[in-house]
Motif scaffolding. Structure first.
Motif, mmCIF file in Angstrom:
data_model
loop_
_atom_site.group_PDB
_atom_site.id
_atom_site.type_symbol
_atom_site.label_atom_id
_atom_site.label_comp_id
_atom_site.label_asym_id
_atom_site.label_seq_id
_atom_site.Cartn_x
_atom_site.Cartn_y
_atom_site.Cartn_z
ATOM 1 N N UNK A 172 5.286 0.816 1.747
ATOM 2 C CA UNK A 172 4.052 0.472 0.545
ATOM 3 C C UNK A 172 5.065 0.382 -0.694
ATOM 4 N N UNK A 173 5.116 2.306 -0.978
ATOM 5 C CA UNK A 173 6.177 2.164 -2.239
ATOM 6 C C UNK A 173 7.583 2.142 -2.092
ATOM 7 N N UNK A 174 8.264 1.500 -1.307
ATOM 8 C CA UNK A 174 9.420 0.557 -1.595
ATOM 9 C C UNK A 174 9.380 -0.808 -2.604
ATOM 10 N N UNK A 175 8.014 -1.572 -1.149
ATOM 11 C CA UNK A 175 7.808 -2.463 -2.342
ATOM 12 C C UNK A 175 7.406 -2.530 -3.330
ATOM 13 N N UNK A 176 6.670 -1.411 -3.873
ATOM 14 C CA UNK A 176 5.715 -0.780 -5.228
ATOM 15 C C UNK A 176 6.734 -1.427 -6.386
ATOM 16 N N UNK A 177 8.335 -0.290 -5.687
ATOM 17 C CA UNK A 177 9.044 -0.336 -6.264
ATOM 18 C C UNK A 177 9.600 -0.816 -6.886
ATOM 19 N N UNK A 178 10.340 -1.686 -5.735
ATOM 20 C CA UNK A 178 10.831 -3.215 -5.852
ATOM 21 C C UNK A 178 10.261 -3.634 -6.879
ATOM 22 N N UNK A 179 8.973 -3.837 -7.084
ATOM 23 C CA UNK A 179 8.228 -5.210 -8.100
ATOM 24 C C UNK A 179 8.325 -4.476 -9.365
ATOM 25 N N UNK A 180 8.385 -2.918 -9.492
ATOM 26 C CA UNK A 180 7.888 -2.352 -10.609
ATOM 27 C C UNK A 180 9.717 -2.553 -11.370
ATOM 28 N N UNK A 181 10.393 -2.134 -10.104
ATOM 29 C CA UNK A 181 12.156 -2.071 -11.139
ATOM 30 C C UNK A 181 12.389 -4.290 -11.006
#
Lengths: 270, 271
Positions: free
Chosen positions: A24-33
């Motif tokens: 979940x964190x990886x997906x969120x991070x990808x979205x934010x970046x």
């Protein structure tokens, strides 16, 4: 003292949670970046996530939301009562009362089949157009009636499914104990039926809370319309985002509560 | 009307002669085409019969005149339809200019470009004879007591609050059609529109409709001036402004206004 099996299962659970959190964190991070890398991000941010506009319009939106709450507050008890009446009418078994049952069937067919906004337009402008004097031509009255008619049709169907989920043997048993058929409906069937359909009705009332915004199409300035006014004054869509946040603040706890009710019911049955 | 089309065509031919070194070259969405957006539907008297291609109606005529001034033939003008929201959303636009009675405001100008105004409108009060018979007068104190409505997408909303400040919360609608439906249903007494729209609605759409009075443009702090809307920082804006200035200097703009919006006199002024 936990058994080896329990320790193993706890470790497995922990591992699953860690993997879930990580992905979940990886997906969120990808979205934010990634999203801000899009060429139009600056423009979108200015138009939809504009802090200055948000600060300026949010108090007005909150104020307009009181209108949504008021409309919801007076519609929902009427919807509950009408829905219950229609559901009971659909279950009538006396031949002489068939016209009532037919009326209930036609009513649910029509109002479940029409888009809410269409009903609001037709009733909200149509009935007052007959020449009713003030205050009887108020868009609040007729808009609310449109919401009530549509939602009561859904609620009636949900309650009817609850009534049908109670086995016929219960009715037979009640009758054999000497209860009249209306008393057996009132004291035996309905209390069980309604308890069963509480989660489903809860979902309908969440939907109603959102659809109150549709009344803005016939005049009332509630939060959606207020956001639209700000949008056209400031040429900025941020007020809509503000309105969305206000709705979520109400509906997310309500949906969680409905889920909770449903889970509890499932556990109680199994 | 015939004269108008002829003049538009004549201008088109005249403009074509020096189209090559024109300001607009290379700045339009599609080379050699001037794409103009209008509303869906487009309302009278700004566009007649919802058919801007005919060049009939004030905004349609202005669009063709501006196009001609910038060196586009009439057949190089194409029309698209947009809503208000489409015209202000971030991202690429599918029009060169958008004309649908956009009032120029500093807030909007932060998001999009506006040309210089092509029309200054008075705001007018649309109501029905029944309300006038009920004692409504063209004075601010009398107007305050009415039940108001407005199109929520327009600058009529802040004007209503500034100029009249009604006693009761006004109703807001999505477009002209809904406002007039509410007026017909007796749900509102009066609504604010730009004067040409109010005159049209009172004459054709609203049974028993009447324009009670007008706030002249110079009276309000913020005259309702219509500009062509362009994408922010569009280099074409300067060309459109030059074309509008030329049309204004030659008296052409006034001519178009007289032809399509001439019936705007004789409405009492609200003190």
């Amino acid at each position: 003292m936990p058994t080896r099996r329990q320790i193993f299962e706890a470790r497995q659970r922990r591992r699953a949670n860690l993997i879930a959190a990580g992905s979940t964190g990886a997906v969120l991070l990808a979205l934010i970046i990634l999203v801000p890398l899009a060429p139009g991000w600056d423009a979108v941010q200015r138009s939809f996530f504009n802090g200055a506009v948000f600060a300026k319009t949010f108090p007005g939106l909150l104020n307009a939301f009181l209108m949504d709450i008021a409309i919801f507050a007076w519609c929902s008890p009427i919807i509950a009562a009408l829905g219950l009446a229609v559901a009971v009418a659909r279950d009538l078994r006396t031949p002489a009362l068939y016209p009532v049952k037919l009326l209930a069937i036609v009513y649910t067919d029509i109002f479940r089949g029409l888009p809410v906004i269409l009903v609001i337009y037709l009733i909200g402008f149509g009935i007052p157009g007959l020449g009713l004097p003030r205050p009887w031509n108020s868009p609040y009255i007729w808009g609310s009636l449109a919401l009530v008619l549509v939602y009561a049709a859904y609620v009636a169907e949900v309650i009817r499914s609850g009534i049908e989920s109670i086995h016929d043997s219960q009715r037979a048993a009640a009758l054999s104990l000497g209860l009249s058929s209306s008393d057996s409906m009132r004291f035996v069937i309905l209390p069980q039926a309604i308890r069963r359909v509480v989660p489903a009705n809860m979902n309908l009332f969440i939907a109603l809370q959102k659809d109150v915004a549709l009344l803005s199409f016939i005049g009332p300035v509630e939060i959606f319309r207020q956001a639209g006014v700000y949008k056209s004054l400031l040429a900025n869509f941020t007020p809509y985002v503000g309105a969305a946040l206000v709705f979520l603040a109400i509906t997310i706890p309500a949906t969680r509560y409905a889920d909770h009710l449903m889970n509890r019911q499932r556990k109680a049955r199994s | 009307m015939k004269l108008m089309t002829m003049t538009a065509l004549a201008c088109g031919f005249a403009g074509a002669a020096f189209a090559q070194n024109d300001c607009a070259t290379g700045k339009t969405l599609i080379e050699g085409t001037f794409t103009v957006a209008t509303g869906n539907p487009a309302f009278f008297p700004w566009v007649l019969d919802d058919a801007p291609e005919s060049g009939k109606g004030f905004e349609a005529a202005v669009a063709y005149a501006v196009a001609a001034e910038m060196g586009f033939d009439a057949d190089q003008v194409t029309w698209v339809r947009t809503s208000f929201d489409q015209s202000i959303q971030p991202g690429a636009k599918d029009f060169d200019v958008n004309m649908q009675q956009f009032s120029i405001t500093p807030e909007r100008a932060q998001v999009v470009d506006f040309s210089t105004p092509y029309y200054s409108s008075a705001m007018a009060v649309l109501t029905t004879n029944a309300v006038v018979d009920g004692g409504a007068e063209a004075t601010v104190s009398s107007l305050k007591t009415l039940l108001w409505g407005a199109d929520a997408n327009t600058t009529a909303v802040p004007m209503l609050m500034d100029l009249i400040a009604p006693d009761k919360q006004p109703m807001m609608y999505g477009d002209n059609v809904d406002v007039t439906a509410a007026m017909q249903a007796g749900q509102i007494d009066a609504a604010l529109f730009d004067l040409p729209t109010a005159l049209y609605l009172s004459a054709v759409v609203v049974n028993d409709g009447v324009v009670l009075g007008q706030f002249p443009p110079e009276r309000s702090e913020n005259p309702d001036q219509f500009g062509m809307l362009l994408e922010k920082d569009n280099p074409l804006t300067a060309c459109v402004n030059a074309a509008l200035a030329a049309l204004s200097d030659s008296g052409k703009l006034a001519e178009i206004e007289a032809e399509w919006l001439q019936a705007t006199t004789g409405v009492p002024v609200i003190e």
